[in-house]
Design an enzyme around this catalytic site. Structure first.
Site, PDB file in Angstrom:
ATOM      1  N   SER A  42      67.650   9.213  -7.419  1.00  0.00           N
ATOM      2  CA  SER A  42      67.057   8.328  -8.474  1.00  0.00           C
ATOM      3  C   SER A  42      66.249   9.696  -9.061  1.00  0.00           C
ATOM      4  O   SER A  42      66.174   8.803 -10.177  1.00  0.00           O
ATOM      5  CB  SER A  42      65.687   8.106  -7.424  1.00  0.00           C
ATOM      6  OG  SER A  42      66.254   6.689  -6.331  1.00  0.00           O
TER       7      SER A  42
ATOM      8  N   LYS B  87      52.993  10.201  -4.831  1.00  0.00           N
ATOM      9  CA  LYS B  87      54.289  10.574  -5.339  1.00  0.00           C
ATOM     10  C   LYS B  87      53.827  10.389  -6.526  1.00  0.00           C
ATOM     11  O   LYS B  87      55.030  10.459  -7.371  1.00  0.00           O
ATOM     12  CB  LYS B  87      55.279  10.469  -4.621  1.00  0.00           C
ATOM     13  CG  LYS B  87      55.587  10.883  -3.246  1.00  0.00           C
ATOM     14  CD  LYS B  87      57.611  10.854  -2.944  1.00  0.00           C
ATOM     15  CE  LYS B  87      57.779  11.434  -1.578  1.00  0.00           C
ATOM     16  NZ  LYS B  87      59.103  11.179  -0.903  1.00  0.00           N
TER      17      LYS B  87
HETATM   18  O1  PNS Z   1      63.474   8.078   0.180  1.00  0.00           O
HETATM   19  P1  PNS Z   1      62.536   9.179   0.276  1.00  0.00           P
HETATM   20  O2  PNS Z   1      61.361   9.600  -0.698  1.00  0.00           O
HETATM   21  O3  PNS Z   1      63.744  10.136   0.932  1.00  0.00           O
HETATM   22  O4  PNS Z   1      62.164   8.274   1.904  1.00  0.00           O
HETATM   23  C1  PNS Z   1      61.127   9.557   2.624  1.00  0.00           C
HETATM   24  C2  PNS Z   1      60.848   7.972   3.935  1.00  0.00           C
HETATM   25  C3  PNS Z   1      59.634   7.102   3.120  1.00  0.00           C
HETATM   26  C4  PNS Z   1      61.677   7.715   4.549  1.00  0.00           C
HETATM   27  C5  PNS Z   1      59.721   9.175   4.940  1.00  0.00           C
HETATM   28  O5  PNS Z   1      58.654   9.473   3.456  1.00  0.00           O
HETATM   29  C6  PNS Z   1      58.800   8.195   5.402  1.00  0.00           C
HETATM   30  O6  PNS Z   1      59.449   7.356   6.626  1.00  0.00           O
HETATM   31  N1  PNS Z   1      57.337   8.458   4.896  1.00  0.00           N
HETATM   32  C7  PNS Z   1      56.433   7.639   6.367  1.00  0.00           C
HETATM   33  C8  PNS Z   1      55.462   8.491   6.627  1.00  0.00           C
HETATM   34  C9  PNS Z   1      55.931   8.941   7.599  1.00  0.00           C
HETATM   35  O7  PNS Z   1      56.374   8.386   8.876  1.00  0.00           O
HETATM   36  N2  PNS Z   1      56.425   9.750   7.888  1.00  0.00           N
HETATM   37  C10 PNS Z   1      56.434  10.424   9.183  1.00  0.00           C
HETATM   38  C11 PNS Z   1      57.982  11.034   9.530  1.00  0.00           C
HETATM   39  S1  PNS Z   1      58.592  12.149   8.045  1.00  0.00           S
END
Ligand code: PNS
Length: 158
Positions: free
Chosen positions: A128, A41
């Protein structure tokens, strides 16, 4: 003992995130703030910087621990022995994204429950992404982020 995990990118942490952390730290015995190492990202701050800023901003809030993780959130949940994912939800527009993530995590690990918490109304529009955009173009974000983040943004954009 109920341990919840509050996952996110936190690039950077805002006062909206801090509001959720304060509220949830009294609701759960322990709150683990889990910072995703999401290099794809292209975050503004490295994961170590984000973790350090959260640690400083949360100093004094009881029961909190800040960790980083990579890969699937459900694997991280297993590694810390928690089944509660905490997410803040602002406007209705957040809902669709949150619903998809919550249901995907449930599919991957049925014992995981995602709980949603509302931030204080004054932070309902804070993200953010917008904080970075406003500061990048010289706007004042001092009421929206903790001091440690304000200083880091000044370093980035001065
Ligand atoms: O602050 P954000 O970017 O909205 O948080 C998103 C987050 C970190 C919670 C999400 O992208 C995440 O859990 N990523 C880890 C990868 C994962 O488990 N993906 C599958 C489930 S969505």
């Amino acid at each position: 003992m109920a341990t919840a995990v509050y996952p996110g990118s936190f690039d950077p942490i805002t006062n909206g995130h801090l509001d959720i952390i304060r509220r949830s730290s009294v609701t759960f015995d322990k709150l683990i703030i889990a910072v995703l190492e999401n290099e794809e990202k292209s975050p503004l701050f490295s994961v170590d910087e984000r973790v350090q800023m959260i640690r400083e901003a949360c100093g004094g809030i009881e029961n909190t621990e800040v960790r980083s993780f990579s890969g699937l959130l459900v694997r991280f949940m297993e590694s810390v022995g928690s089944t509660i994912v905490l997410r803040g939800i602002r406007a209705v527009s957040d809902y669709e994204y949150e619903l998809q993530m919550a249901l995907m995590n449930r599919e991957l690990s049925p014992e995981i429950e995602t709980l949603f918490m509302l931030p204080s109304i004054e932070y309902n529009y804070v993200s953010s992404r917008l904080v970075k955009e406003v500061r990048r173009y010289g706007g004042d974000v001092s009421s929206l982020v903790p001091d440690v983040v304000l200083r880091a943004l000044e370093n980035q954009f001065s």
